[in-house]
Design a protein around this motif. Sequence first.
Motif, PDB file in Angstrom:
ATOM      1  N   ALA A 173      23.375  32.491  87.330  1.00  0.00           N
ATOM      2  CA  ALA A 173      24.492  33.228  87.931  1.00  0.00           C
ATOM      3  C   ALA A 173      25.547  32.291  88.495  1.00  0.00           C
ATOM      4  N   HIS A 174      25.124  31.235  89.185  1.00  0.00           N
ATOM      5  CA  HIS A 174      26.093  30.323  89.797  1.00  0.00           C
ATOM      6  C   HIS A 174      26.953  29.634  88.729  1.00  0.00           C
ATOM      7  N   ARG A 175      26.329  29.243  87.646  1.00  0.00           N
ATOM      8  CA  ARG A 175      27.074  28.627  86.546  1.00  0.00           C
ATOM      9  C   ARG A 175      28.100  29.607  85.988  1.00  0.00           C
ATOM     10  N   SER A 176      27.686  30.852  85.822  1.00  0.00           N
ATOM     11  CA  SER A 176      28.592  31.873  85.286  1.00  0.00           C
ATOM     12  C   SER A 176      29.769  32.131  86.224  1.00  0.00           C
ATOM     13  N   VAL A 177      29.490  32.162  87.522  1.00  0.00           N
ATOM     14  CA  VAL A 177      30.555  32.366  88.513  1.00  0.00           C
ATOM     15  C   VAL A 177      31.599  31.253  88.406  1.00  0.00           C
ATOM     16  N   LEU A 178      31.129  30.012  88.336  1.00  0.00           N
ATOM     17  CA  LEU A 178      32.053  28.880  88.278  1.00  0.00           C
ATOM     18  C   LEU A 178      32.816  28.841  86.952  1.00  0.00           C
ATOM     19  N   GLU A 179      32.136  29.121  85.856  1.00  0.00           N
ATOM     20  CA  GLU A 179      32.795  29.111  84.553  1.00  0.00           C
ATOM     21  C   GLU A 179      33.870  30.188  84.454  1.00  0.00           C
ATOM     22  N   TYR A 180      33.625  31.309  85.110  1.00  0.00           N
ATOM     23  CA  TYR A 180      34.580  32.421  85.057  1.00  0.00           C
ATOM     24  C   TYR A 180      35.775  32.189  85.975  1.00  0.00           C
ATOM     25  N   GLY A 181      35.584  31.323  86.964  1.00  0.00           N
ATOM     26  CA  GLY A 181      36.661  31.064  87.906  1.00  0.00           C
ATOM     27  C   GLY A 181      36.745  32.075  89.039  1.00  0.00           C
ATOM     28  N   ALA A 182      35.633  32.741  89.325  1.00  0.00           N
ATOM     29  CA  ALA A 182      35.626  33.714  90.420  1.00  0.00           C
ATOM     30  C   ALA A 182      35.883  33.017  91.751  1.00  0.00           C
ATOM     31  N   LYS A 183      36.581  33.700  92.641  1.00  0.00           N
ATOM     32  CA  LYS A 183      36.915  33.145  93.954  1.00  0.00           C
ATOM     33  C   LYS A 183      35.900  33.528  95.022  1.00  0.00           C
ATOM     34  N   VAL A 184      35.066  34.534  94.708  1.00  0.00           N
ATOM     35  CA  VAL A 184      34.069  35.020  95.658  1.00  0.00           C
ATOM     36  C   VAL A 184      32.750  35.218  94.925  1.00  0.00           C
ATOM     37  N   SER A 185      31.665  34.830  95.566  1.00  0.00           N
ATOM     38  CA  SER A 185      30.337  35.144  95.046  1.00  0.00           C
ATOM     39  C   SER A 185      29.518  35.685  96.217  1.00  0.00           C
ATOM     40  N   GLY A 186      28.216  35.579  96.118  1.00  0.00           N
ATOM     41  CA  GLY A 186      27.375  36.100  97.195  1.00  0.00           C
ATOM     42  C   GLY A 186      26.001  36.436  96.682  1.00  0.00           C
ATOM     43  N   CYS A 187      25.353  37.384  97.346  1.00  0.00           N
ATOM     44  CA  CYS A 187      24.031  37.807  96.888  1.00  0.00           C
ATOM     45  C   CYS A 187      23.887  39.312  97.040  1.00  0.00           C
ATOM     46  N   THR A 188      22.954  39.844  96.287  1.00  0.00           N
ATOM     47  CA  THR A 188      22.702  41.286  96.227  1.00  0.00           C
ATOM     48  C   THR A 188      21.208  41.545  96.376  1.00  0.00           C
TER      49      THR A 188
END
Length: 204
Positions: free
Chosen positions: A124-139
């Motif tokens: 998930a973290h790799r995907s977040v960075l590759e996509y260029g998302a500005k916000v992540s977190g947990c669910t």
Amino acid sequence: MTNTAVLGVLASGRGSNLQSIIDAIDIGRIKAEIAVVISDKPEANALKRVAELGIPAVCVDRKLYDTKEEFEKALVEELEKHRVDLVILAGFMRILSPYFVNAFKNKIMNIHPSLLPAFPGAHAHRSVLEYGAKVSGCTIHFVDEGMDSGPIILQESVPVLDDDTEETLAARVLKVEHVLYPKAIALYLEDKLEINGRRVMIKE
């Protein structure tokens, strides 16, 4: 729910979320006991972590079973033997079948290191960075037959920084995980969660 509920934990890795749950139990934030920790990997650090604490630690090695069904039946038998009220997935890296999900319907909780439904699955973290998302977190969510697709209980965001790597983002999210997972478990055991379709309502 009884005064002291019984948890069964499935873990595949180092067990840091498991430790946060143990800590929350120790200080009375979660009114429960962990009856068993099960791993599908004999070398999992989670097993060593709880064995030192006197918590029953069991390996149900996937490699020893010919089929996924046989493997999951062994998991269910172990959990039922300990009469667990809630199944906690703490870094358990396997998708569970409808058979297992139905054996503990609405009684399986999982944590995922992104803001679902964005970036499900592994890395998930790799995907977040590759996509260029500005916000992540947990669910924190209940488990259904899909992959990271069950009703969402709690979420919390963290910023994604311009210089983040997978490791730095993971470390920031992990701090939130260690707070949010015990909170969700406590809400469940206090009978404050109500599932209405895809929505999980938190009762006062």
